[in-house]
Design a protein around this motif. Structure first.
Motif, mmCIF file in Angstrom:
data_model
loop_
_atom_site.group_PDB
_atom_site.id
_atom_site.type_symbol
_atom_site.label_atom_id
_atom_site.label_comp_id
_atom_site.label_asym_id
_atom_site.label_seq_id
_atom_site.Cartn_x
_atom_site.Cartn_y
_atom_site.Cartn_z
ATOM 1 N N LEU A 195 -2.396 3.621 -1.181
ATOM 2 C CA LEU A 195 -4.197 2.978 -1.001
ATOM 3 C C LEU A 195 -5.243 3.868 -1.606
ATOM 4 O O LEU A 195 -4.435 5.663 -0.931
ATOM 5 N N GLU A 199 -9.445 2.579 1.062
ATOM 6 C CA GLU A 199 -9.230 1.744 1.946
ATOM 7 C C GLU A 199 -8.269 2.147 3.656
ATOM 8 O O GLU A 199 -8.238 1.904 4.336
ATOM 9 N N GLN A 200 -8.339 3.022 3.257
ATOM 10 C CA GLN A 200 -7.263 3.801 4.329
ATOM 11 C C GLN A 200 -8.111 4.290 5.350
ATOM 12 O O GLN A 200 -8.294 4.247 6.702
ATOM 13 N N THR A 204 -6.665 -0.553 5.737
ATOM 14 C CA THR A 204 -5.864 -2.144 5.116
ATOM 15 C C THR A 204 -4.917 -2.098 5.782
ATOM 16 O O THR A 204 -3.359 -1.933 6.780
ATOM 17 N N HIS A 220 -5.831 2.629 9.356
ATOM 18 C CA HIS A 220 -7.526 2.253 9.191
ATOM 19 C C HIS A 220 -7.890 3.726 10.041
ATOM 20 O O HIS A 220 -7.326 4.257 10.349
ATOM 21 N N GLY A 320 -10.322 -3.836 3.374
ATOM 22 C CA GLY A 320 -9.599 -3.486 2.904
ATOM 23 C C GLY A 320 -8.569 -4.496 2.797
ATOM 24 O O GLY A 320 -7.936 -3.752 1.016
ATOM 25 N N GLY A 321 -8.111 -6.043 3.041
ATOM 26 C CA GLY A 321 -7.572 -6.452 2.627
ATOM 27 C C GLY A 321 -5.846 -6.262 3.020
ATOM 28 O O GLY A 321 -5.498 -6.264 3.635
ATOM 29 N N ILE A 322 -5.575 -6.314 1.943
ATOM 30 C CA ILE A 322 -3.339 -7.053 2.105
ATOM 31 C C ILE A 322 -2.904 -6.188 0.503
ATOM 32 O O ILE A 322 -3.547 -6.615 -0.318
ATOM 33 N N VAL A 323 -2.422 -5.020 0.515
ATOM 34 C CA VAL A 323 -1.670 -4.476 0.099
ATOM 35 C C VAL A 323 -0.474 -4.293 -0.331
ATOM 36 O O VAL A 323 0.519 -4.023 0.810
#
Length: 442
Positions: A195, A199-200, A204, A220, A320-323
């Motif tokens: 990330l 994003e962190q 995310t 988060h 951040g959505g999904i990784v």
């Protein structure tokens, strides 16, 4: 930030064991070599046969040693998030030095005060992560050393795991002739690598699709807030293929890797391939689309259960959505399938190091990255844990996993009517396959 030296990451997975040796210089990771061996003695990420696990670890280490010409002694290993519990902790002490200048000893003492708690006999503290220090009421301090104060406080996060899981992992590493430098929770290290900083910070969902299990973690404010573990992974997909096509497990695994698609819409019904069937001399011809429907049925089930768990804590509201990463994400079309199920932006993380550009290497690389970037204050706090300052008493009621803050994580259901209608034909198409597979595994 970043320490200089040689680091070794040991990823003990259900299907494979990976060892990566890298040199860190001025914050830059230079991979020297790697070893990979088929895993033995593990089930769903947990050691179930120490002798077999030790032998597999030694084989992977020897491979890495031959490629790097370096004798491996110290390693950083990862531990799965099975039955992980996350809880806040805090400690407070009076500064001991007569000059009232805070030093390393004071930091260790306040960390030790935060560790004093009752734990059930079956659990153990895996790590303590300092969040902030407070000196005489002034908060937000990351490193209090050198400051003048009378009262020192520390707020942080404790990660606890089953003692059996931790002990068996440590035992395997020690019996393999290695020294365990750090034992890190897998989602914690993986989030630092996969990330971006934003994003962190903003939040995310990180999904790791492994061979033995699938893990979703919520990162988060640069903290691990929530984890969900599904005991189904790539092996379940292979078993489905084996049962439906009536072929051996090894043959099913090869078929999955060579011809598999996660999204049946991307597979062709005109592309055929031979499959060795049990009880028949001649191979049977199967087309890519039929194989993809088998794979998609299991992946859809995994994603739907994850989706339900993540929506309960409102994690899919995070910007951040999904990784996604992990060996299973190498299947073509998996991003599109995940986007359909989660109804959210999904992207894939693949390491860019030469020779390791495959998502299955992400976890081992993350362990190196995590250890190499530990700050001095992190190392001092963690040394307190290694010094056995924590107490362990049986009269304790285990706390549940810390859920993300309710105001920041509100459940959401953004599926539109059009999206629902589009998903119906696909659900009907897989109903027969799901029902067939459920007779064997559900």
């Amino acid at each position: 930030m970043g320490n200089t030296g040689i680091y070794v990451g040991l990823d003990i997975g259900t299907t494979s064991i990976k060892v990566i040796v890298a040199e860190y210089v001025k914050g830059q990771m230079n991979v020297i070599g790697a070893g990979s061996e088929r895993s033995e003695g593990l089930s769903r990420g947990v050691v179930v046969d120490i002798d077999k696990s030790v032998a597999a670890i030694q084989q992977a280490v020897r491979q890495a040693e031959r490629k790097t010409n370096i004798e491996i002694q110290k390693v950083t290993a990862g531990i799965p998030a099975n039955l992980l519990e996350i809880e806040p902790c805090q400690g407070m002490i009076a500064v001991a030095d007569e000059s009232k200048e805070i030093n390393d000893s004071d930091v260790r003492n306040v960390a030790a005060a935060a560790l004093v708690r009752n734990l059930p006999p079956e659990r153990e503290i895996l790590t303590i992560i300092p969040d902030e220090f407070i000196v005489d009421g002034f908060d937000g301090i990351k490193d209090p050393r050198g400051m003048i104060g009378v009262r020192l406080e520390m707020h942080g996060i404790l990660l606890t795991a089953p003692k059996t899981v931790i002990h068996n992992m440590q035992k395997c590493i020690e019996r393999a002739g290695l020294v365990l430098d750090e034992l890190v929770m897998n989602p914690l290290s993986l989030g630092k690598l996969a990330l971006a900083d934003g994003e962190q910070d903003f939040g995310t969902v990180l999904i790791d699709l492994g061979g033995g299990q699938s893990t979703a973690a919520v990162i988060h404010d640069h903290k691990l807030k929530y984890t969900y573990v599904d005991q189904e992974g790539g092996d379940y997909i292979t078993k489905d293929i084996s049962v439906v096509l009536n072929t051996s497990f090894d043959s099913a695994e090869k078929v999955k890797r060579d011809y598999g698609y996660a999204d049946s819409l991307q597979a062709s019904s005109e592309e055929d391939f031979p499959v060795e069937v049990v009880g028949k001399e001649a191979p049977v011809t199967v087309n890519e689309k039929y194989l993809a429907e088998i794979i998609e049925a299991r992946l859809t089930q995994i994603f739907e259960k994850m989706n339900q768990s993540l929506r309960k804590v409102g994690a899919l509201d995070l910007p951040g959505g999904i990784v996604m990463t992990g060996g299973v994400t190498a299947l073509p079309g998996i991003v599109e399938l995940a986007s359909d199920v989660f109804e959210h932006n999904v992207k894939l993380y693949i390491p860019d190091e030469m020779g390791l550009r495959h998502p299955s290497f992400a976890q081992a690389l993350s362990l190196i990255n995590y250890t190499a970037n530990l700050s001095e204050i992190d190392l001092i706090v963690q040394s307190t844990l290694k010094g056995n300052y924590a107490t362990n008493k049986s009269n304790y009621t285990a706390k549940q996993v810390v859920k993300p803050d309710s105001e920041q994580f509100r459940p959401a259901n953004n599926q539109t009517a059009t999206q629902k209608e589009a998903s119906e034909p696909k659900k009907e198409r897989f109903a027969g396959i799901k029902k067939f597979i459920s007779n064997f595994f559900e």
